[in-house]
Design a protein around this motif. Sequence first.
Motif, PDB file in Angstrom:
ATOM      1  N   THR A 122      59.389  58.025  73.294  1.00  0.00           N
ATOM      2  CA  THR A 122      60.391  57.338  73.170  1.00  0.00           C
ATOM      3  C   THR A 122      60.272  55.768  73.035  1.00  0.00           C
ATOM      4  OG1 THR A 122      60.619  57.547  75.488  1.00  0.00           O
ATOM      5  CG2 THR A 122      61.891  59.169  74.397  1.00  0.00           C
ATOM      6  N   ASP A 123      61.311  55.226  72.945  1.00  0.00           N
ATOM      7  CA  ASP A 123      61.095  53.666  72.831  1.00  0.00           C
ATOM      8  C   ASP A 123      61.885  52.909  73.870  1.00  0.00           C
ATOM      9  OD1 ASP A 123      60.733  51.400  71.337  1.00  0.00           O
ATOM     10  OD2 ASP A 123      61.563  51.795  69.566  1.00  0.00           O
ATOM     11  N   ASP A 124      61.126  52.143  74.466  1.00  0.00           N
ATOM     12  CA  ASP A 124      61.706  51.138  75.561  1.00  0.00           C
ATOM     13  C   ASP A 124      62.551  52.044  76.656  1.00  0.00           C
ATOM     14  OD1 ASP A 124      61.016  49.126  73.889  1.00  0.00           O
ATOM     15  OD2 ASP A 124      62.947  48.062  73.686  1.00  0.00           O
ATOM     16  N   MET A 125      61.976  53.164  77.007  1.00  0.00           N
ATOM     17  CA  MET A 125      62.780  53.887  78.195  1.00  0.00           C
ATOM     18  C   MET A 125      61.787  53.793  79.631  1.00  0.00           C
ATOM     19  SD  MET A 125      62.683  58.021  78.338  1.00  0.00           S
ATOM     20  CE  MET A 125      63.755  58.933  78.875  1.00  0.00           C
ATOM     21  N   VAL A 133      54.831  45.972  74.446  1.00  0.00           N
ATOM     22  CA  VAL A 133      55.867  46.230  73.496  1.00  0.00           C
ATOM     23  C   VAL A 133      55.396  47.147  72.544  1.00  0.00           C
ATOM     24  CG1 VAL A 133      56.665  43.780  73.862  1.00  0.00           C
ATOM     25  CG2 VAL A 133      55.129  44.083  72.078  1.00  0.00           C
ATOM     26  N   CYS A 134      56.406  47.367  71.901  1.00  0.00           N
ATOM     27  CA  CYS A 134      56.327  48.708  70.748  1.00  0.00           C
ATOM     28  C   CYS A 134      54.867  48.588  69.820  1.00  0.00           C
ATOM     29  CB  CYS A 134      57.451  48.537  69.702  1.00  0.00           C
ATOM     30  SG  CYS A 134      59.107  48.197  70.615  1.00  0.00           S
ATOM     31  N   GLY A 135      54.702  47.480  68.999  1.00  0.00           N
ATOM     32  CA  GLY A 135      53.755  47.705  67.848  1.00  0.00           C
ATOM     33  C   GLY A 135      52.440  47.900  68.419  1.00  0.00           C
ATOM     34  N   SER A 161      51.279  48.841  71.085  1.00  0.00           N
ATOM     35  CA  SER A 161      51.257  50.157  72.014  1.00  0.00           C
ATOM     36  C   SER A 161      51.111  51.372  71.006  1.00  0.00           C
ATOM     37  CB  SER A 161      52.361  50.225  72.848  1.00  0.00           C
ATOM     38  OG  SER A 161      52.718  51.370  73.506  1.00  0.00           O
ATOM     39  N   ARG A 162      51.803  51.321  70.180  1.00  0.00           N
ATOM     40  CA  ARG A 162      51.776  52.194  69.127  1.00  0.00           C
ATOM     41  C   ARG A 162      50.516  52.329  67.982  1.00  0.00           C
ATOM     42  NH1 ARG A 162      57.256  54.145  68.032  1.00  0.00           N
ATOM     43  NH2 ARG A 162      58.338  53.205  69.773  1.00  0.00           N
ATOM     44  N   ALA A 163      50.103  51.072  67.982  1.00  0.00           N
ATOM     45  CA  ALA A 163      48.385  51.124  67.204  1.00  0.00           C
ATOM     46  C   ALA A 163      47.471  51.557  68.359  1.00  0.00           C
ATOM     47  CB  ALA A 163      48.223  49.587  67.035  1.00  0.00           C
ATOM     48  N   PRO A 168      65.449  55.145  73.391  1.00  0.00           N
ATOM     49  CA  PRO A 168      66.781  54.297  73.710  1.00  0.00           C
ATOM     50  C   PRO A 168      66.595  52.757  73.556  1.00  0.00           C
ATOM     51  CG  PRO A 168      65.820  54.746  75.947  1.00  0.00           C
ATOM     52  CD  PRO A 168      64.826  55.317  74.815  1.00  0.00           C
ATOM     53  N   HIS A 169      65.797  52.522  72.468  1.00  0.00           N
ATOM     54  CA  HIS A 169      65.831  51.043  72.003  1.00  0.00           C
ATOM     55  C   HIS A 169      66.925  50.378  71.481  1.00  0.00           C
ATOM     56  CE1 HIS A 169      64.464  47.410  69.592  1.00  0.00           C
ATOM     57  NE2 HIS A 169      63.214  47.634  69.891  1.00  0.00           N
ATOM     58  N   ALA A 170      67.537  49.220  71.711  1.00  0.00           N
ATOM     59  CA  ALA A 170      68.619  48.671  71.206  1.00  0.00           C
ATOM     60  C   ALA A 170      68.426  48.735  69.808  1.00  0.00           C
ATOM     61  CB  ALA A 170      68.689  47.142  71.389  1.00  0.00           C
ATOM     62  N   SER A 227      56.856  57.193  76.839  1.00  0.00           N
ATOM     63  CA  SER A 227      57.577  56.030  76.345  1.00  0.00           C
ATOM     64  C   SER A 227      56.607  54.886  75.766  1.00  0.00           C
ATOM     65  CB  SER A 227      58.414  55.267  77.256  1.00  0.00           C
ATOM     66  OG  SER A 227      58.979  54.207  76.906  1.00  0.00           O
ATOM     67  N   ASP A 228      56.893  54.170  74.948  1.00  0.00           N
ATOM     68  CA  ASP A 228      55.937  53.254  74.238  1.00  0.00           C
ATOM     69  C   ASP A 228      55.709  52.146  75.308  1.00  0.00           C
ATOM     70  OD1 ASP A 228      58.338  52.166  73.942  1.00  0.00           O
ATOM     71  OD2 ASP A 228      57.544  51.387  71.748  1.00  0.00           O
ATOM     72  N   ASN A 229      56.548  51.671  75.963  1.00  0.00           N
ATOM     73  CA  ASN A 229      56.572  50.793  76.870  1.00  0.00           C
ATOM     74  C   ASN A 229      57.551  50.860  78.024  1.00  0.00           C
ATOM     75  OD1 ASN A 229      57.554  49.241  73.995  1.00  0.00           O
ATOM     76  ND2 ASN A 229      58.853  48.901  75.915  1.00  0.00           N
ATOM     77  N   GLY A 230      57.637  49.612  79.155  1.00  0.00           N
ATOM     78  CA  GLY A 230      58.488  49.976  79.821  1.00  0.00           C
ATOM     79  C   GLY A 230      59.786  49.592  79.692  1.00  0.00           C
ATOM     80  N   GLY A 234      59.595  44.353  83.243  1.00  0.00           N
ATOM     81  CA  GLY A 234      59.917  45.307  82.416  1.00  0.00           C
ATOM     82  C   GLY A 234      59.011  44.919  80.975  1.00  0.00           C
ATOM     83  N   LYS A 235      59.620  45.724  80.069  1.00  0.00           N
ATOM     84  CA  LYS A 235      59.180  45.315  78.674  1.00  0.00           C
ATOM     85  C   LYS A 235      58.506  44.061  78.470  1.00  0.00           C
ATOM     86  CE  LYS A 235      60.293  45.752  73.730  1.00  0.00           C
ATOM     87  NZ  LYS A 235      61.189  45.998  72.541  1.00  0.00           N
ATOM     88  N   GLY A 236      57.439  43.832  77.963  1.00  0.00           N
ATOM     89  CA  GLY A 236      56.858  42.590  77.737  1.00  0.00           C
ATOM     90  C   GLY A 236      55.827  42.132  78.812  1.00  0.00           C
TER      91      GLY A 236
HETATM   92 CA    CA Z   1      59.326  49.928  72.434  1.00  0.00          CA
END
Ligand code: CA
Length: 474
Positions: free
Chosen positions: A38-41, A78-80, A82-84, A230-232, A288-291, A307-309
């Motif tokens: 999930t994204d930003d959960m 953050v997303c990118g 973390s996924r890498a 649940p990313h914006a 989740s990919d990040n907080g 949180g995120k970041g």
């Molecule tokens: Ca994310």
Amino acid sequence: MKKKMLLSLLFALGMLFGAAQNISSNSQSSPNIIIILTDDMGYADVGFNGCLDIPTPNIDKIASQGVKFTNAYVSYAVCGPSRAGLITGRYQDRFGFSRNPLFAPNDPNMGLPLTEETLAEALKKANYKSVVLGKWHLGAHESLRPLNRGFDDFFGFLSGGHEYFPENWTLQNEYEVKAQFDPYRTKLLRNNIRVEEEAYLTDALSREAVNYIEKYKNQPFFMYLAYNAPHAPLQATEKYLNRFDNIQDPKRKTYAAMVSAVDDGVGIILDKLEALNLSENTIVFFLSDNGGPEKTNGSDNGLLRGGKGDVFEGGIRIPFAMKWPKKISGGLVFDSPIISLDIFSTVIVQTQKIIQTKNKLDGVNLIPYLTGDNNEKPHELLFWRKFDQENYAIRNSSGDKIIGLKHGVKLFNLNENIGEDDTLIQNNTESLNELKNQYEKWNSQMITPVFLGLGYDKEYGEKHPNRFKKQNQN
Ligand code: CA
């Protein structure tokens, strides 16, 4: 004569039956792999971590039928990046993926470097079929897209986020994009073809997940299901919003609806595995990919700071569960620190054919720790680096963690101070210096970022005036 023929026939049938059994047991011995990201959960936004206002009964099944990890991390906040890290099993700073990539379909260096091996590429060596669904975010250039990175199938989008309602998907392709966030409105891709889609995005991804399980059911497969929820932007259908009359705050309510849609998706995926008799030998990961960016999307990281970041726990500690009924008994709780990089290392040693990986991995195989065959801790040290912000963190397995910010270094003990409260800072200079030295040692193996990221949109645009133009139209 007739008897002899009958015997030979029976013998041949027996051989066939035996062969069929062998094929069946061989194909069963390499587990299927499903990663649900999930994204930003937020850490506290799943039932298995105590969430009260958003029921997640299906996601919770992964934990109750397997293991929940209470000290699970991603390798970036953050997303990118973390996924890498997740898809290579390596700290992304080793290969310079230290920023969220910009959307740049003409740039072969804007994304996951080709020197890196994805989990799909590694699993191909053991004859897996792989599919990625949802958010790719590892490069929009042709050479960096999923079908060139070991995946056999792709359904989703290339950018770092997306609108959820199909009526908003008004751009035919990436060359109609004029600015960084326009790709949120592109039509979805199935492999290399733009598709017409009518479903709410999360529902579309769940439907595709079920269909691809059906497609791949007769062979070992790897599914990387990267929901952007649940990313914006916060967008949900009435079907899910109607479940949350209990929540007054409109942001939290829409967020809850988006999480609920994911939970429904997890439900139909688990049901499909059951129906096809694949549950037993399928490893399902959920994380989740990040907080959670609490203010942006209404998520909740519970007791965790930030949180995120952030390199505080709220940015990097995430909800994480896995199940594999064939090997792992249900209802386990695992408290030692683990990291998303462990998924790669865990998976590749479970296949029937031994996989030689291209690069050195940073994760460990978690299975012996879960079966009790190894009573040590999987990691003595875990590391985080935010290159541009000059922030870093390192924690050890007994809960000591230092946070390095521009204006200094702080030591916390997470066992006593999970909220990283500044008034409870530790004064143990020996431990602080030891962790600092360990961080420096690790950091010396990392490289500087290899592409300009999200914070450099303007600078990149000035350097690449034809950033979004189809190359032969320059
Ligand atoms: Ca994310």
